[in-house]
Design a protein around this motif. Structure first.
Motif, mmCIF file in Angstrom:
data_model
loop_
_atom_site.group_PDB
_atom_site.id
_atom_site.type_symbol
_atom_site.label_atom_id
_atom_site.label_comp_id
_atom_site.label_asym_id
_atom_site.label_seq_id
_atom_site.Cartn_x
_atom_site.Cartn_y
_atom_site.Cartn_z
ATOM 1 N N GLN A 15 -8.524 4.669 14.718
ATOM 2 C CA GLN A 15 -9.456 4.280 13.667
ATOM 3 C C GLN A 15 -9.087 4.856 12.307
ATOM 4 O OE1 GLN A 15 -13.145 5.468 15.483
ATOM 5 N NE2 GLN A 15 -13.284 3.588 16.663
ATOM 6 N N ASP A 16 -8.212 5.832 12.278
ATOM 7 C CA ASP A 16 -7.750 6.419 11.011
ATOM 8 C C ASP A 16 -6.436 5.733 10.643
ATOM 9 O OD1 ASP A 16 -6.599 7.929 8.962
ATOM 10 O OD2 ASP A 16 -7.349 9.821 9.763
ATOM 11 N N LYS A 17 -6.528 4.732 9.761
ATOM 12 C CA LYS A 17 -5.356 3.921 9.436
ATOM 13 C C LYS A 17 -4.232 4.727 8.786
ATOM 14 C CE LYS A 17 -8.053 -0.305 8.932
ATOM 15 N NZ LYS A 17 -9.457 0.092 8.806
ATOM 16 N N ALA A 18 -4.557 5.809 8.105
ATOM 17 C CA ALA A 18 -3.513 6.648 7.496
ATOM 18 C C ALA A 18 -2.694 7.341 8.581
ATOM 19 C CB ALA A 18 -4.132 7.678 6.553
ATOM 20 N N ARG A 19 -3.372 7.964 9.525
ATOM 21 C CA ARG A 19 -2.671 8.638 10.622
ATOM 22 C C ARG A 19 -1.925 7.636 11.496
ATOM 23 N NH1 ARG A 19 -6.929 11.652 13.770
ATOM 24 N NH2 ARG A 19 -5.203 12.052 15.171
ATOM 25 N N PHE A 20 -2.565 6.500 11.779
ATOM 26 C CA PHE A 20 -1.925 5.509 12.636
ATOM 27 C C PHE A 20 -0.713 4.882 11.952
ATOM 28 C CE2 PHE A 20 -1.329 1.326 14.561
ATOM 29 C CZ PHE A 20 -1.083 1.736 15.855
ATOM 30 N N ALA A 21 -0.785 4.648 10.641
ATOM 31 C CA ALA A 21 0.367 4.089 9.920
ATOM 32 C C ALA A 21 1.551 5.037 9.991
ATOM 33 C CB ALA A 21 0.000 3.802 8.470
ATOM 34 N N GLU A 22 1.284 6.333 9.873
ATOM 35 C CA GLU A 22 2.365 7.323 9.950
ATOM 36 C C GLU A 22 2.980 7.301 11.346
ATOM 37 O OE1 GLU A 22 4.611 10.674 10.624
ATOM 38 O OE2 GLU A 22 2.615 10.675 11.495
ATOM 39 N N LEU A 23 2.147 7.264 12.367
ATOM 40 C CA LEU A 23 2.644 7.190 13.738
ATOM 41 C C LEU A 23 3.314 5.840 13.994
ATOM 42 C CD1 LEU A 23 2.797 8.280 16.674
ATOM 43 C CD2 LEU A 23 0.599 7.177 17.049
ATOM 44 N N GLY A 24 2.695 4.763 13.509
ATOM 45 C CA GLY A 24 3.221 3.421 13.731
ATOM 46 C C GLY A 24 4.616 3.219 13.191
ATOM 47 N N SER A 25 4.942 3.940 12.130
ATOM 48 C CA SER A 25 6.287 3.803 11.559
ATOM 49 C C SER A 25 7.366 4.301 12.522
ATOM 50 C CB SER A 25 6.378 4.542 10.226
ATOM 51 O OG SER A 25 6.272 5.949 10.422
ATOM 52 N N ARG A 26 6.961 5.070 13.534
ATOM 53 C CA ARG A 26 7.922 5.574 14.526
ATOM 54 C C ARG A 26 7.877 4.789 15.836
ATOM 55 N NH1 ARG A 26 5.429 10.803 13.007
ATOM 56 N NH2 ARG A 26 4.499 10.716 15.064
ATOM 57 N N LEU A 27 6.983 3.807 15.918
ATOM 58 C CA LEU A 27 6.866 2.988 17.132
ATOM 59 C C LEU A 27 7.576 1.655 16.928
ATOM 60 C CD1 LEU A 27 3.053 3.464 17.909
ATOM 61 C CD2 LEU A 27 4.965 4.578 19.063
ATOM 62 N N PRO A 28 7.921 0.984 18.012
ATOM 63 C CA PRO A 28 8.522 -0.346 17.868
ATOM 64 C C PRO A 28 7.455 -1.416 17.605
ATOM 65 C CG PRO A 28 8.440 0.258 20.180
ATOM 66 C CD PRO A 28 7.937 1.446 19.409
ATOM 67 N N VAL A 29 6.533 -1.103 16.709
ATOM 68 C CA VAL A 29 5.452 -2.005 16.321
ATOM 69 C C VAL A 29 5.613 -2.240 14.822
ATOM 70 C CG1 VAL A 29 2.946 -2.256 16.128
ATOM 71 C CG2 VAL A 29 3.929 -1.099 18.120
ATOM 72 N N PRO A 30 5.689 -3.485 14.385
ATOM 73 C CA PRO A 30 5.907 -3.729 12.952
ATOM 74 C C PRO A 30 4.707 -3.277 12.120
ATOM 75 C CG PRO A 30 5.467 -5.786 14.116
ATOM 76 C CD PRO A 30 5.556 -4.716 15.149
ATOM 77 N N THR A 31 4.965 -2.426 11.144
ATOM 78 C CA THR A 31 3.912 -1.939 10.249
ATOM 79 C C THR A 31 4.435 -1.953 8.818
ATOM 80 O OG1 THR A 31 4.626 0.342 10.585
ATOM 81 C CG2 THR A 31 2.842 -0.430 11.976
ATOM 82 N N PRO A 32 3.559 -2.246 7.854
ATOM 83 C CA PRO A 32 3.987 -2.198 6.458
ATOM 84 C C PRO A 32 4.140 -0.746 5.997
ATOM 85 C CG PRO A 32 1.654 -2.696 6.596
ATOM 86 C CD PRO A 32 2.182 -2.683 8.009
ATOM 87 N N GLU A 33 4.999 -0.533 5.010
ATOM 88 C CA GLU A 33 5.112 0.812 4.450
ATOM 89 C C GLU A 33 3.779 1.178 3.814
ATOM 90 O OE1 GLU A 33 7.933 3.689 1.747
ATOM 91 O OE2 GLU A 33 8.511 1.601 2.004
ATOM 92 N N THR A 34 3.301 2.378 4.128
ATOM 93 C CA THR A 34 1.963 2.795 3.754
ATOM 94 C C THR A 34 1.977 4.228 3.251
ATOM 95 O OG1 THR A 34 1.058 1.368 5.485
ATOM 96 C CG2 THR A 34 -0.392 3.103 4.656
ATOM 97 N N ILE A 35 1.286 4.482 2.121
ATOM 98 C CA ILE A 35 1.166 5.834 1.588
ATOM 99 C C ILE A 35 -0.314 6.131 1.341
ATOM 100 C CG2 ILE A 35 1.766 7.424 -0.278
ATOM 101 C CD1 ILE A 35 4.245 5.703 -0.807
ATOM 102 N N PRO A 36 -0.845 7.185 1.976
ATOM 103 C CA PRO A 36 -2.241 7.550 1.732
ATOM 104 C C PRO A 36 -2.406 8.220 0.361
ATOM 105 C CG PRO A 36 -1.290 8.917 3.478
ATOM 106 C CD PRO A 36 -0.225 7.984 3.015
ATOM 107 N N PHE A 37 -3.600 8.026 -0.237
ATOM 108 C CA PHE A 37 -3.915 8.712 -1.502
ATOM 109 C C PHE A 37 -5.415 8.950 -1.593
ATOM 110 C CE2 PHE A 37 -4.366 4.240 -2.562
ATOM 111 C CZ PHE A 37 -5.457 4.188 -3.410
ATOM 112 N N ARG A 38 -5.784 9.963 -2.367
ATOM 113 C CA ARG A 38 -7.190 10.290 -2.614
ATOM 114 C C ARG A 38 -7.481 10.457 -4.097
ATOM 115 N NH1 ARG A 38 -9.900 12.324 2.108
ATOM 116 N NH2 ARG A 38 -11.332 13.489 0.791
#
Length: 186
Positions: free
Chosen positions: A28-51
Motif C-alpha cells: 500500500q506504500d507506493k514509494a516503498r513498493f516502487a523501490e522494491l519493484g525496480s528490483r523485481l521482474p515486474v515492469p515499473t516506471p522510474e519513481t522518486i519520492p518527495f515531500r
C-alpha cells in the motif's frame, strides 16, 4: 483489518486477508513498493519520492530530460486520487481545455509545495502513455489461480478484456514473492 487478525481469532472470528499485515503495508506504500519493484521482474516506471519543494526540484531536474512526460501521485491512495500529469508552460483556461482536470502546471505545483503540502509522501514518476491495465486476481498463497485483465484506453468508452502474457507473469511473480491469497485487484 489484517493487523487485528489475532484479536478477531481470539473471539472466534476467522479473518481472510490477501497478505500478512507487514506485506500489506509494503504494497500500500507506493514509494516503498516502487523501490522494491525496480528490483523485481515486474515492469515499473522510474519513481522518486518527495515531500518538500527542494526534494521535488531535485527529482524533477533528474527526470525531466530523460522522459517525455512526468506525473505525480500520493504514495498512499487508490483509484488514481491525486494523480496529475505535470505540464510546463501551459496556464489558465488553455490548461483546463487540454486535459487540465488530470494535470497540474509546474509553476502551480511548485507554489503549492512552497506553501507546504500536507505531510505525506508524493511520487514523481515517468508518465507511461497508452492503455492502462487493471487486474483482478485470485491466488492461493503460492500460485496465481485465476486472472482477469482489463484494458482502459482513452479512445474507447469503458474497458475491454485482454490477455497479455507479461501481465500474467507479473501477477504470478507478485503472488509467489509476497504469498498473496484470495481475491485482489490492481
Amino acid at each position: 483489518m489484517a493487523e487485528y487478525a489475532m484479536q478477531f481469532t481470539e473471539i472466534g472470528i476467522r479473518v481472510l486477508s490477501v497478505a500478512a499485515p507487514q506485506i500489506l503495508a509494503l504494497l500500500q506504500d507506493k514509494a516503498r513498493f516502487a523501490e522494491l519493484g525496480s528490483r523485481l521482474p515486474v515492469p515499473t516506471p522510474e519513481t522518486i519520492p518527495f515531500r518538500t519543494l527542494a526534494e521535488f526540484d531535485a527529482a524533477y531536474e533528474r527526470l525531466r530530460f530523460v522522459y517525455d512526460a512526468l506525473c505525480i501521485k500520493p504514495a498512499q491512495g487508490v483509484y488514481g486520487a491525486g494523480f496529475r500529469l505535470v505540464r510546463e508552460g501551459e496556464d489558465g483556461l488553455d490548461g483546463l481545455l487540454q486535459g487540465g482536470s488530470h494535470s497540474i502546471q509546474l509553476d502551480c505545483l511548485r507554489r503549492l509545495l512552497a506553501q507546504g503540502m500536507p505531510a505525506q509522501t508524493w511520487l514523481l514518476m515517468e508518465y507511461l502513455p497508452g492503455p492502462e491495465y487493471s487486474l483482478d486476481a485470485v491466488a492461493d498463497g503460492n500460485r496465481l489461480v485465476a486472472l482477469i485483465q482489463r484494458e482502459k484506453r482513452e479512445d474507447l468508452y469503458g474497458q475491454r478484456l485482454v490477455a497479455r502474457p507479461e501481465l500474467t507473469d507479473a501477477a504470478a511473480e507478485l503472488v509467489a514473492r509476497f504469498g498473496l491469497m484470495g481475491l485482489f485487484i490492481d
